[in-house]
Design a protein around this motif. Structure first.
Motif, short mmCIF file in Angstrom:
data_model
loop_
_atom_site.label_atom_id
_atom_site.label_comp_id
_atom_site.label_asym_id
_atom_site.label_seq_id
_atom_site.Cartn_x
_atom_site.Cartn_y
_atom_site.Cartn_z
N LEU A 17 -21.71 43.56 -9.66
CA LEU A 17 -20.98 44.62 -10.32
C LEU A 17 -21.28 45.92 -9.58
O LEU A 17 -22.43 46.30 -9.42
CB LEU A 17 -21.42 44.73 -11.78
N VAL A 136 -19.54 35.03 -19.66
CA VAL A 136 -19.74 36.00 -18.60
C VAL A 136 -21.10 36.63 -18.88
O VAL A 136 -21.34 37.16 -19.98
CB VAL A 136 -18.63 37.07 -18.58
N TYR A 138 -24.02 39.27 -17.73
CA TYR A 138 -24.27 40.48 -16.94
C TYR A 138 -25.76 40.77 -16.92
O TYR A 138 -26.40 40.90 -17.96
CB TYR A 138 -23.51 41.67 -17.51
N VAL A 147 -19.84 34.38 -13.89
CA VAL A 147 -18.79 33.77 -14.70
C VAL A 147 -19.03 32.27 -14.67
O VAL A 147 -19.08 31.66 -13.60
CB VAL A 147 -17.39 34.09 -14.13
N SER A 155 -12.12 32.38 -12.25
CA SER A 155 -13.05 33.51 -12.30
C SER A 155 -12.32 34.82 -12.01
O SER A 155 -12.63 35.85 -12.61
CB SER A 155 -14.22 33.31 -11.34
N GLU A 156 -11.31 34.78 -11.14
CA GLU A 156 -10.50 35.98 -10.89
C GLU A 156 -9.69 36.35 -12.13
O GLU A 156 -9.54 37.52 -12.45
CB GLU A 156 -9.56 35.78 -9.69
N THR A 159 -12.22 37.96 -14.55
CA THR A 159 -12.63 39.30 -14.14
C THR A 159 -11.45 40.27 -14.21
O THR A 159 -11.62 41.43 -14.55
CB THR A 159 -13.28 39.32 -12.75
N ARG A 163 -11.37 43.65 -16.30
CA ARG A 163 -10.91 44.93 -15.74
C ARG A 163 -9.89 45.58 -16.66
O ARG A 163 -9.92 46.78 -16.90
CB ARG A 163 -10.25 44.71 -14.37
N LEU A 171 -15.61 44.58 -8.28
CA LEU A 171 -16.55 43.49 -8.04
C LEU A 171 -16.47 43.03 -6.60
O LEU A 171 -15.43 43.13 -5.97
CB LEU A 171 -16.21 42.29 -8.94
#
Length: 185
Positions: A17, A136, A138, A147, A155-156, A159, A163, A171
């Motif tokens: 991140l 997810v 962090y 992820v 995973s995209e 994410t 976002r 990322l």
């Protein structure tokens, strides 16, 4: 033991991140938070935050912030789509009457894609919903985001969803599946 490591390595993506406009913790206070709702009969898929049993969006366990994101999708039978598309084209061809502008029957790619999409939409109500839950994780100390249960494409999607929820979430992938599997052996 090796099989468990292999399974884990195939289902975890690790990201670093960088700078986010909002912290991961701010998800709980967002008024526009998109909670998970299964895909309807008119949707190919859906995604949303899944609250934990106590109603919270984020759980902090040993310094790691964890959120649950659920995806659902409907997969139409591609063979059935192709069969119905062929039937539609055959019917159109049998009803085709040549003109000066178009002497032979022809359907362009865009029209074919549109027909295929329409047929797929018509089949959605008879498809079953498949759901997948992702966590997810962090790690604020190392500024890394993990992820789980996701291939690169998923995973995209996850994410990208984060976002959208947070306003931004730059990322950079720091480990691919192979690197990750080597690291945990």
């Amino acid at each position: 033991m090796t099989n468990n490591n292999t399974l884990l390595s195939q289902n975890v993506k690790t990201f670093v991140l960088l700078n986010a406009e909002k912290s991961f913790k701010e998800l709980e206070s967002l008024s526009t938070l998109q909670l998970y709702v299964p895909a309807t009969e008119t949707q190919f898929g859906s995604i949303g935050m899944s609250p934990f049993e106590d109603g919270s969006i984020i759980k902090t366990i040993q310094g790691f912030d964890i959120v649950s994101i659920t995806q659902s999708f409907r997969k139409v039978n591609k063979k059935k789509v192709k069969r119905l598309l062929k039937e539609k084209l055959d019917e159109m061809e049998s009803n085709f009457e040549p003109t000066a502008e178009q002497e032979e029957f022809f359907v362009d790619k865009e029209t074919m894609k549109d027909f295929e999409h329409q047929i797929s939409l018509s089949l959605l109500p008879e498809t079953e919903i498949e759901e997948t839950q992702h966590f997810v994780i962090y790690d604020s100390e190392n500024e890394t985001l993990v992820v789980t249960n996701a291939n690169k494409k998923v995973s995209e999607e996850i994410t990208s969803f984060l976002r959208y929820q947070l306003g931004s979430l730059p990322l950079e992938e720091i480990a691919d599946e192979f690197e990750f599997s080597q690291a945990i052996k």
